[in-house]
Design a protein around this motif. Structure first.
Motif, PDB file in Angstrom:
ATOM      1  N   THR A   1      -3.798   1.375  -9.948  1.00  0.00           N
ATOM      2  CA  THR A   1      -3.174   0.260  -9.269  1.00  0.00           C
ATOM      3  C   THR A   1      -3.940  -0.140  -8.021  1.00  0.00           C
ATOM      4  O   THR A   1      -4.506   0.709  -7.328  1.00  0.00           O
ATOM      5  CB  THR A   1      -1.726   0.584  -8.891  1.00  0.00           C
ATOM      6  OG1 THR A   1      -1.208  -0.458  -8.081  1.00  0.00           O
ATOM      7  CG2 THR A   1      -1.640   1.895  -8.137  1.00  0.00           C
TER       8      THR A   1
ATOM      9  N   CYS B   1      -2.382  -4.730   0.566  1.00  0.00           N
ATOM     10  CA  CYS B   1      -3.491  -4.151  -0.193  1.00  0.00           C
ATOM     11  C   CYS B   1      -4.394  -5.238  -0.762  1.00  0.00           C
ATOM     12  O   CYS B   1      -5.628  -5.141  -0.697  1.00  0.00           O
ATOM     13  CB  CYS B   1      -2.956  -3.266  -1.315  1.00  0.00           C
ATOM     14  SG  CYS B   1      -2.222  -1.710  -0.762  1.00  0.00           S
TER      15      CYS B   1
ATOM     16  N   HIS C   1       3.606  -4.173   1.189  1.00  0.00           N
ATOM     17  CA  HIS C   1       2.502  -3.264   0.886  1.00  0.00           C
ATOM     18  C   HIS C   1       1.541  -3.852  -0.136  1.00  0.00           C
ATOM     19  O   HIS C   1       0.312  -3.786   0.032  1.00  0.00           O
ATOM     20  CB  HIS C   1       3.053  -1.927   0.387  1.00  0.00           C
ATOM     21  CG  HIS C   1       1.992  -0.918   0.069  1.00  0.00           C
ATOM     22  ND1 HIS C   1       1.965  -0.209  -1.101  1.00  0.00           N
ATOM     23  CD2 HIS C   1       0.904  -0.503   0.770  1.00  0.00           C
ATOM     24  CE1 HIS C   1       0.925   0.589  -1.114  1.00  0.00           C
ATOM     25  NE2 HIS C   1       0.261   0.437   0.014  1.00  0.00           N
ATOM     26  N   ALA C   2       2.047  -4.461  -1.185  1.00  0.00           N
ATOM     27  CA  ALA C   2       1.188  -5.021  -2.233  1.00  0.00           C
ATOM     28  C   ALA C   2       0.330  -6.154  -1.682  1.00  0.00           C
ATOM     29  O   ALA C   2      -0.888  -6.208  -1.932  1.00  0.00           O
ATOM     30  CB  ALA C   2       2.031  -5.501  -3.405  1.00  0.00           C
TER      31      ALA C   2
ATOM     32  N   LEU D   1      -2.652  -0.874  -5.418  1.00  0.00           N
ATOM     33  CA  LEU D   1      -1.929  -0.306  -4.277  1.00  0.00           C
ATOM     34  C   LEU D   1      -2.616   0.943  -3.731  1.00  0.00           C
ATOM     35  O   LEU D   1      -2.327   1.369  -2.618  1.00  0.00           O
ATOM     36  CB  LEU D   1      -0.489   0.021  -4.666  1.00  0.00           C
ATOM     37  CG  LEU D   1       0.357  -1.151  -5.176  1.00  0.00           C
ATOM     38  CD1 LEU D   1       1.773  -0.689  -5.487  1.00  0.00           C
ATOM     39  CD2 LEU D   1       0.388  -2.284  -4.158  1.00  0.00           C
ATOM     40  N   ASN D   2      -3.535   1.509  -4.515  1.00  0.00           N
ATOM     41  CA  ASN D   2      -4.267   2.676  -4.034  1.00  0.00           C
ATOM     42  C   ASN D   2      -5.325   2.318  -2.991  1.00  0.00           C
ATOM     43  O   ASN D   2      -5.903   3.209  -2.359  1.00  0.00           O
ATOM     44  CB  ASN D   2      -4.945   3.392  -5.204  1.00  0.00           C
ATOM     45  CG  ASN D   2      -3.937   4.073  -6.109  1.00  0.00           C
ATOM     46  OD1 ASN D   2      -2.847   4.413  -5.676  1.00  0.00           O
ATOM     47  ND2 ASN D   2      -4.289   4.243  -7.377  1.00  0.00           N
TER      48      ASN D   2
ATOM     49  N   LYS E   1       1.857   3.997   1.996  1.00  0.00           N
ATOM     50  CA  LYS E   1       2.979   3.060   2.074  1.00  0.00           C
ATOM     51  C   LYS E   1       4.101   3.583   2.967  1.00  0.00           C
ATOM     52  O   LYS E   1       4.689   2.833   3.754  1.00  0.00           O
ATOM     53  CB  LYS E   1       3.518   2.782   0.665  1.00  0.00           C
ATOM     54  CG  LYS E   1       4.664   1.788   0.626  1.00  0.00           C
ATOM     55  CD  LYS E   1       5.108   1.519  -0.804  1.00  0.00           C
ATOM     56  CE  LYS E   1       6.256   0.516  -0.840  1.00  0.00           C
ATOM     57  NZ  LYS E   1       6.698   0.243  -2.240  1.00  0.00           N
TER      58      LYS E   1
END
Length: 389
Positions: A114, A135, A131-132, A116-117, A122
């Motif tokens: 993802t 990123c 957060h998304a 998101l990494n 988070k």
């Protein structure tokens, strides 16, 4: 074949870089030592390196060359010549969303996981941050922002248009421009406009209207941007500035002269050291404390800092910030205000320090906000205005 040569050079650069200095300085030194690269070559190689860093904490063990190309793919918003040469089968998909690109890569042996990494912490974030979206913002180069000084709107706009520099007006005083814009060749910086990020400009919303000439102490003044902002918002001030290094104060003096600020006091002090000397006469009505921090809200400009960041550093910054505010708040006049600012998105540097101040000192929160810049290709910052009871 030129982009394959650029890719090989980018691998060489990244292999030699260990995060010991800002990458922008490192790569400039690299090009100075090897004069064979023209301006287009330097731009292309630099872009490949930054694509590598913009992946943050994703794919840390992937070979450097492969990770650069994945970064280029995710950072490309449209098909382009560079990606077309290096990975033609991906170029046609360059306009897809980041999520669609990740799904496409996950069908391959790459298994990117993802997006998101990119910024995996988070749970450590300040409240209200998406957060998304945050990123995803690391995959995009931020804008350059100008804050037009009072009365200079027309002349700045005219000069930018005459120079053919594209700009977008966000409000009466804020202009967004492409990051590489040569504004210093067009306008009189600091006199007509200040290079200042959008969220940093928004700090002006925390400066309460007051009588002219109030006593203001910018205690971690750095380049003086917040002092100039306060001067423009509040009018001429009884201004005192300080910082931990003499060289900072010397550079600030030059910038203030350009901005027309000639009457102020300055001194050098390490505010984290309780033994550091503070002039007795300091009794400010407003303290601006733009404290040292992780800088995590600005990492889309310097993504190498995200790549090398160790989460353990947050507590070191938080401890430093608490020492600074502990030192300065007692100088504040009763009824005065302390404006606490960071360019961090970590709650340990933001809300937790504000909670500390409320518990330890006679301070009341007037206004507190995480200034989210990622939806404007800008930095994200935190600001809290507190009143001394």
């Amino acid at each position: 074949m030129k982009f394959f040569a650029h890719l090989n050079t980018a691998v060489q650069v990244l292999t030699g870089y260990k995060g010991q200095q800002p990458f922008g300085i490192f790569i400039k030194d690299f090009f100075k030592q090897d004069k064979k690269y023209g301006s287009r070559d330097r731009k292309s190689i630099s872009h490949l390196c930054y694509c590598y860093f913009r992946l943050g904490k994703v794919l840390p063990d992937m070979p450097v060359e492969e990770r650069i190309v994945v970064g280029l793919f995710l950072c490309s918003s449209a098909p382009n010549e560079m990606l077309g040469q290096l990975k033609p089968e991906w170029n046609a998909a360059a306009a897809l969303s980041v999520e669609e690109k990740c799904s496409m890569l996950n069908a391959l042996p790459i298994a990117i996981g993802t997006v998101l990494n990119i910024f995996p912490w988070k749970e450590a974030l300040s409240g209200g941050l998406d957060h998304a979206a945050f990123c995803n913002s690391f995959l995009v180069q931020p804008h350059l922002f100008l804050r037009i000084r009072p009365g200079k709107q027309a002349v700045v706009q005219q000069k930018l248009e005459a120079a053919g520099i594209l700009s977008t007006r966000l409000n009466e005083s804020c202009i967004a421009l492409p990051n590489a814009s040569k504004v210093d060749e067009v306008i009189r910086l600091n006199k007509e406009a200040v290079i200042q990020d959008y969220s940093s400009q928004r700090v002006g919303e925390f400066l309460l209207p007051s009588k002219s000439g109030i006593a203001v102490w910018d205690c971690c003044a750095a380049s003086g941007g917040k002092s100039i902002l306060a001067w423009d918002v509040l009018g001429p001030l009884d201004l005192t500035v300080s910082d931990v290094r003499e060289s900072i104060i010397a550079n600030l003096k030059k910038r203030f002269a350009e901005a027309g600020i000639n009457k102020y006091k300055s001194f050098v002090a390490d505010l984290s050291d309780p033994r550091s000397f503070l002039p007795v006469e300091i009794r400010p009505d407003l303290i601006i404390a733009d404290v040292p921090c992780s800088g995590s809200g600005t990492w889309s400009r310097t993504p190498e800092q995200l790549y090398y960041f160790d989460i353990a550093a947050i507590q070191r910054y938080s401890s430093l910030q608490k020492k600074i505010v502990h030192r300065v708040w007692e100088k504040l006049n009763p009824g005065g205000h302390l404006l606490y600012i960071t360019c961090s998105v970590f709650k340990a540097e933001n809300e937790e320090v504000v909670n500390f101040m409320q518990q330890q000192f006679s301070l009341q929160v007037v206004k507190m906000e995480l200034l989210k810049g990622y939806d404007q290709q800008a930095d994200s910052m935190f600001a809290a205005l507190m009143r001394k009871l």
